[in-house]
Design a protein around this motif. Sequence first.
Motif, short mmCIF file in Angstrom:
data_model
loop_
_atom_site.label_atom_id
_atom_site.label_comp_id
_atom_site.label_asym_id
_atom_site.label_seq_id
_atom_site.Cartn_x
_atom_site.Cartn_y
_atom_site.Cartn_z
N VAL A 1 23.33 84.58 6.58
CA VAL A 1 24.56 84.66 7.37
C VAL A 1 25.08 86.11 7.34
CG1 VAL A 1 26.99 83.94 7.49
CG2 VAL A 1 25.20 82.23 7.04
N ALA A 2 25.04 86.71 6.15
CA ALA A 2 25.53 88.08 6.00
C ALA A 2 24.66 89.06 6.80
CB ALA A 2 25.54 88.47 4.53
N LEU A 3 23.37 88.78 6.79
CA LEU A 3 22.43 89.64 7.52
C LEU A 3 22.77 89.63 9.02
CD1 LEU A 3 19.94 91.23 6.65
CD2 LEU A 3 18.56 89.19 7.07
N ALA A 4 23.00 88.43 9.54
CA ALA A 4 23.34 88.31 10.97
C ALA A 4 24.61 89.09 11.28
CB ALA A 4 23.49 86.85 11.35
N SER A 5 25.58 89.01 10.35
CA SER A 5 26.87 89.66 10.64
C SER A 5 26.74 91.18 10.64
CB SER A 5 27.94 89.19 9.66
OG SER A 5 27.68 89.75 8.40
N GLN A 6 25.64 91.68 10.04
CA GLN A 6 25.43 93.13 10.12
C GLN A 6 24.85 93.55 11.46
OE1 GLN A 6 23.38 94.71 6.61
NE2 GLN A 6 24.28 93.01 5.47
N ILE A 7 24.35 92.56 12.20
CA ILE A 7 23.83 92.87 13.53
C ILE A 7 24.95 92.72 14.57
CG2 ILE A 7 22.17 92.15 15.32
CD1 ILE A 7 20.66 93.28 13.01
N THR A 8 25.67 91.60 14.49
CA THR A 8 26.73 91.35 15.46
C THR A 8 27.76 90.39 14.86
OG1 THR A 8 27.26 90.12 17.50
CG2 THR A 8 25.14 89.66 16.51
N PRO A 9 29.06 90.56 15.25
CA PRO A 9 30.06 89.61 14.74
C PRO A 9 29.93 88.24 15.41
CG PRO A 9 31.07 91.23 16.21
CD PRO A 9 29.65 91.67 16.01
N ASN A 10 29.31 88.18 16.59
CA ASN A 10 29.22 86.89 17.30
C ASN A 10 27.79 86.53 17.67
OD1 ASN A 10 32.08 86.46 17.50
ND2 ASN A 10 32.06 88.15 19.00
N PRO A 11 26.96 86.21 16.68
CA PRO A 11 25.58 85.86 17.03
C PRO A 11 25.56 84.57 17.86
CG PRO A 11 26.01 85.43 14.71
CD PRO A 11 27.23 86.08 15.26
N GLU A 12 24.61 84.47 18.75
CA GLU A 12 24.45 83.22 19.50
C GLU A 12 24.04 82.12 18.54
OE1 GLU A 12 21.84 82.69 22.81
OE2 GLU A 12 22.80 84.39 23.84
N PRO A 13 24.68 80.95 18.64
CA PRO A 13 24.36 79.86 17.71
C PRO A 13 22.87 79.49 17.71
CG PRO A 13 26.36 79.37 18.91
CD PRO A 13 25.81 80.62 19.52
N ARG A 14 22.22 79.58 18.86
CA ARG A 14 20.79 79.26 18.88
C ARG A 14 20.01 80.19 17.96
NH1 ARG A 14 16.03 81.01 20.86
NH2 ARG A 14 14.52 79.42 21.46
N GLU A 15 20.34 81.47 18.00
CA GLU A 15 19.61 82.44 17.18
C GLU A 15 19.99 82.29 15.71
OE1 GLU A 15 17.25 83.63 18.70
OE2 GLU A 15 18.01 83.16 20.70
N MET A 16 21.24 81.90 15.47
CA MET A 16 21.67 81.65 14.10
C MET A 16 20.81 80.54 13.48
SD MET A 16 23.85 83.34 12.60
CE MET A 16 24.35 83.12 10.91
N ASP A 17 20.57 79.49 14.24
CA ASP A 17 19.74 78.39 13.72
C ASP A 17 18.30 78.84 13.50
OD1 ASP A 17 21.75 76.62 13.49
OD2 ASP A 17 21.32 75.48 15.31
N MET A 18 17.81 79.65 14.40
CA MET A 18 16.45 80.19 14.25
C MET A 18 16.34 80.93 12.92
SD MET A 18 13.70 80.16 15.91
CE MET A 18 13.71 80.14 17.70
N LEU A 19 17.41 81.67 12.61
CA LEU A 19 17.44 82.46 11.37
C LEU A 19 17.62 81.57 10.14
CD1 LEU A 19 17.74 85.37 10.10
CD2 LEU A 19 20.20 85.09 10.43
N LEU A 20 18.65 80.70 10.17
CA LEU A 20 18.99 79.92 8.98
C LEU A 20 17.88 78.95 8.59
CD1 LEU A 20 22.79 79.10 9.44
CD2 LEU A 20 21.69 81.05 8.33
N ALA A 21 17.18 78.43 9.58
CA ALA A 21 16.13 77.44 9.27
C ALA A 21 14.98 78.06 8.47
CB ALA A 21 15.61 76.81 10.56
#
Length: 409
Positions: free
Chosen positions: A51-71
Amino acid sequence: MSLIVQKYGGSSVADPEKIKAVARRVVETFRQRHRVIVVVSAMGKTTDSLVALASQITPNPEPREMDMLLATGEQVSIALLAMALQSLGVPARSFTGAQVGIFTDDAHTKARIRKIESDRVAQALDSGHVVVVAGFQGVTLGEEITTLGRGGSDLTGVALAAALKADVCEIYTDVDGVYTADPNIVPDARKLARVSYDEMLEMASLGAKVLQSRSVEFAKKYGVPVHVRSTFKPDPGTLVTREDRGMEEAMVTGLTHDRGQAKVSILRVPDRPGIAAQVFGALAEQNVVVDMIVQNISRDGYTDISFTLARGDRAKAVAVLEEVARRIGALGVTHDDRVAKVSIVGVGMRSHSGVAARMFSTLAKEGINIQMISTSEIAVSCVIEDKYTELAVRALHEAFELAKERPAD
Ligand code: ASP
Ligand code: MG
C-alpha cells in the motif's frame, strides 16, 4: 476423515522460519488423517508495504491496479508454504484465489464473494494433497483479480470451509483466543471457551481485532464453526459458534474498547426536515463511515448534532461539514480527537435487566463522564475521554465479574 480449514495470518508466516513452523503444524494435522486446506495471508506487514509503495507512485491509484498489486503478497506466501510442506515429505499444492474459483463482484479492493467453484480444491484433496490457498483474493467473471478488503484472508478461510462443508475453520493468529477484555489492560482477563456469532460480530465491529467482521457474518450465515487459536501454542482457543442456552447465563460476555475514534459536532443546525439527510449524505458521498449519532432536543428551532467516526477520517469529515454548515446556516463545526469508546457485549443482556445501569454507575463511581451512549440488543457502548479508557475497562471488568469462571456450558 474430517476436513479442516486452517488459516494463518501474516504474523504467523512473517519469515522463513515461521513458515517452516506453520508447515510442521499443518503436517501434524495431516498425519492425523485429516484432509487439510490451508489459507495464508501475505508475510508479515507485506500488504502495508505494498500500500505504501503504491502511495509513492500516486495518491489515487486505480482500484483495479491496487488489487493487481496487493494480490501478489499472498502469492508469495502460498508458494513458500507449499515448498515447506513438500520438503517435509507431504504432497502439497498452492493455488491463487482465481485458480480455486473464488468468484467475486467487481468492487475492487472490497469485493464480495459471489460463488465458489471448488472442484479444483476437491480434486486436489481427493488425490491426497494438502491444498494451500491464497487468502484475501478472488476473481471476477471477467477474469479481473480482486481483493476482499483488509483482513480478508479470514473470509477466504470461512468461505472455503462453507463451500466444502468443512468440519471447522481454524483461524491461527498471534493471540490465543477471544478474551473478556484486552489482556494488556486487564491482567486477569479470561479466555472465552465459546462466544456466539452475534457476540463476535459486535466485538469485531466495536474494536476487538481478532476476526474480520465480514468473515463472522459469513460464518453465521452458513453455520461454519470458527476456532480462533494461537499459532505458537497448542492449547484450544475460542470457538465462535451458534448461540446456546448456557451463553445467556452471564450478564455480559466481554468488553471491548476502541481508542481510534473522534467526535465531531455541528452546532446550531436549523431543526427542519432534510437537514440530517444533507449532513450525513455529504459524508457518505465522501465514503466517511459514521458510528454513533446524537441529536439534541431542539431549542428555538435549532439543535446540535454530534457523531463519532474513525479518527483517520476526522479531517476529511470536518472539511466536508464546514461546507455543509455554511450551506444550511449552522453556527459551525467542532471536533475532539481525545475520545474512546468502551463497550460491553453479551447475549445475556436480552434476559437480564439493569445491565446498562450497572455500566453507567460503574463509570460514575470512577468519576468518568459519559459523552455519548449507544445500544444494540446485545451491546452498550459509551464514548468517554480517551485518558480514562484503561480505568473504565478495568472497572467494568470488575463490576461484571468477568474474571470469575462462567458457569460450565
Ligand atoms: N494480507 C491482507 C491484509 O493484510 C489480508 C489478510 O491479512 O487477511 O489485509
Ligand atoms: Mg494481514
